[in-house]
Motif scaffolding. Structure first.
Motif, PDB file in Angstrom:
ATOM      1  N   UNK A  79     -11.760   2.582  10.336  1.00 35.39           N
ATOM      2  CA  UNK A  79     -10.717   2.965  10.389  1.00 35.39           C
ATOM      3  C   UNK A  79      -9.915   2.185   9.184  1.00 35.39           C
ATOM      4  N   UNK A  80      -8.932   2.657   8.672  1.00 36.66           N
ATOM      5  CA  UNK A  80      -8.351   1.939   7.518  1.00 36.66           C
ATOM      6  C   UNK A  80      -7.054   1.042   8.026  1.00 36.66           C
ATOM      7  N   UNK A  81      -6.671   0.067   7.469  1.00 39.06           N
ATOM      8  CA  UNK A  81      -5.205  -0.438   7.551  1.00 39.06           C
ATOM      9  C   UNK A  81      -4.735  -0.276   6.362  1.00 39.06           C
ATOM     10  N   UNK A  82      -3.775   0.989   6.537  1.00 38.08           N
ATOM     11  CA  UNK A  82      -3.143   1.342   5.169  1.00 38.08           C
ATOM     12  C   UNK A  82      -1.766   1.223   5.432  1.00 38.08           C
ATOM     13  N   UNK A  83      -0.923   0.366   4.329  1.00 31.93           N
ATOM     14  CA  UNK A  83       0.322   0.076   4.490  1.00 31.93           C
ATOM     15  C   UNK A  83       1.064   1.009   3.255  1.00 31.93           C
ATOM     16  N   UNK A  84       2.393   0.833   3.249  1.00 32.41           N
ATOM     17  CA  UNK A  84       3.345   1.881   2.451  1.00 32.41           C
ATOM     18  C   UNK A  84       4.137   0.568   1.924  1.00 32.41           C
ATOM     19  N   UNK A  85       4.231   0.647   0.536  1.00 32.03           N
ATOM     20  CA  UNK A  85       5.209  -0.204  -0.148  1.00 32.03           C
ATOM     21  C   UNK A  85       6.185   0.852  -0.708  1.00 32.03           C
ATOM     22  N   UNK A  86       7.640   0.413  -0.451  1.00 29.78           N
ATOM     23  CA  UNK A  86       8.840   1.187  -0.603  1.00 29.78           C
ATOM     24  C   UNK A  86       9.773   0.200  -1.790  1.00 29.78           C
ATOM     25  N   UNK A  87       9.926   0.946  -3.011  1.00 28.55           N
ATOM     26  CA  UNK A  87      10.643   0.433  -3.928  1.00 28.55           C
ATOM     27  C   UNK A  87      11.963   1.217  -4.034  1.00 28.55           C
TER      28      UNK A  87
END
Length: 286
Positions: free
Chosen positions: A41-49
């Protein structure tokens, strides 16, 4: 608003735990297990600018735990948070906000790091966001979730003075009640996996994108009975999934997956068997 996929690494969990009552003969087609019944499984984050802020949604496991601890989860692959940030020209010190969907270790472990004998914020210039309902749930854990709520990941955030709560009186409503956070950024609340988990809902390039956290860890969890054994209230999860999927289908939402090892995003379609994934793609392809 700009969005960036941040890869924090891969780990393994028991396939049966990830798919609950679904037989292995079925879920093996979705995410094949190794000889120990473990799936990647992934640990996928999201970056919001947006609006002069750089907001990181979840931050993986981090690296401060013991070798024995990480040995349970078979960390693998070359991805890590710092390398992924650098690919877009960012550094962890640029992060202004860390938005924690919930406080299970695979979502918030990277929020705190070791500095000698001290535990300090891993993002020194950031505010950390949770909500009071979930925080209280995590700091007074039930026996079922106690192993996922690690005090070394949680209490140092509060002790740093950087902890902020998002206020929403309706976070326990069964219809994924929402609360505003920023312009174009709304928070959905879900209570089946854990109490008052937060799902960012973003207006991006004329579309609505929802960060699914552990309501839908992967596209393989879209069918209603596919509920993790980790969920504290599986019947509520099914109710929340059903309501969300209908809304998402009707409004052509994009679903962003935190844990699928390969798939970042999908849209939905109606089939004779119910709502299912339609088109798969990377966030960068939008």
């Amino acid at each position: 608003m700009n969005l960036y996929t941040i890869h924090c690494g891969h780990f393994k969990l028991d396939g049966g735990a990830m798919f609950g009552v679904v037989p292995k003969s079925i879920w093996m087609e979705l995410n094949p297990a190794d000889e120990n019944n473990m799936c990647s499984w992934a640990t996928r984050s999201l970056l919001i600018e947006t609006e002069g802020r750089l907001i990181l949604v979840d931050c993986g496991m981090g690296d401060k735990q013991s070798e024995k601890f990480f040995g349970y989860y078979y960390l693998h692959g070359e991805d890590n948070l710092d390398r992924s940030l650098a690919a877009y020209g960012f550094h962890r010190d640029d992060i202004t906000d860390v938005f924690l969907t919930h406080l299970h270790f695979d979502h918030c472990g990277g929020a705190i790091k070791k500095d000698g004998d001290k535990l300090v914020p891993a993002f020194k210039n950031a505010l950390y966001w949770s909500n009071e309902d979930h925080w209280n749930w995590a700091v007074h854990p039930n026996p079922r979730e106690k192993a996922s709520f690690l005090k070394e990941n949680i209490f140092p955030i509060q002790e740093s003075g950087k902890l902020h709560f998002i206020t929403n009186k309706s976070s326990r409503e069964p219809d994924l009640a929402t609360a505003p956070f920023l312009n174009g950024f709304t928070i959905r609340f879900a209570n089946g996996h854990t109490d008052a988990m937060m799902l960012p809902q973003l207006q991006y390039k004329g579309k609505t994108l929802v960060f699914m956290a552990d309501l839908l860890p992967s596209p393989g969890h879209i069918p209603l009975p596919y509920v993790m054994a980790y969920d504290t209230r599986p019947l509520i999860t099914m109710t929340e999934k059903e309501a969300f999927l209908k809304e998402a289908l009707e409004n052509d939402y994009i679903l962003f997956f935190e844990h699928d090892p390969y798939i970042e995003c999908c849209t939905l379609k109606e089939t004779p068997r119910g709502i299912r994934a339609d088109r798969f793609f990377k966030l960068s392809e939008l």
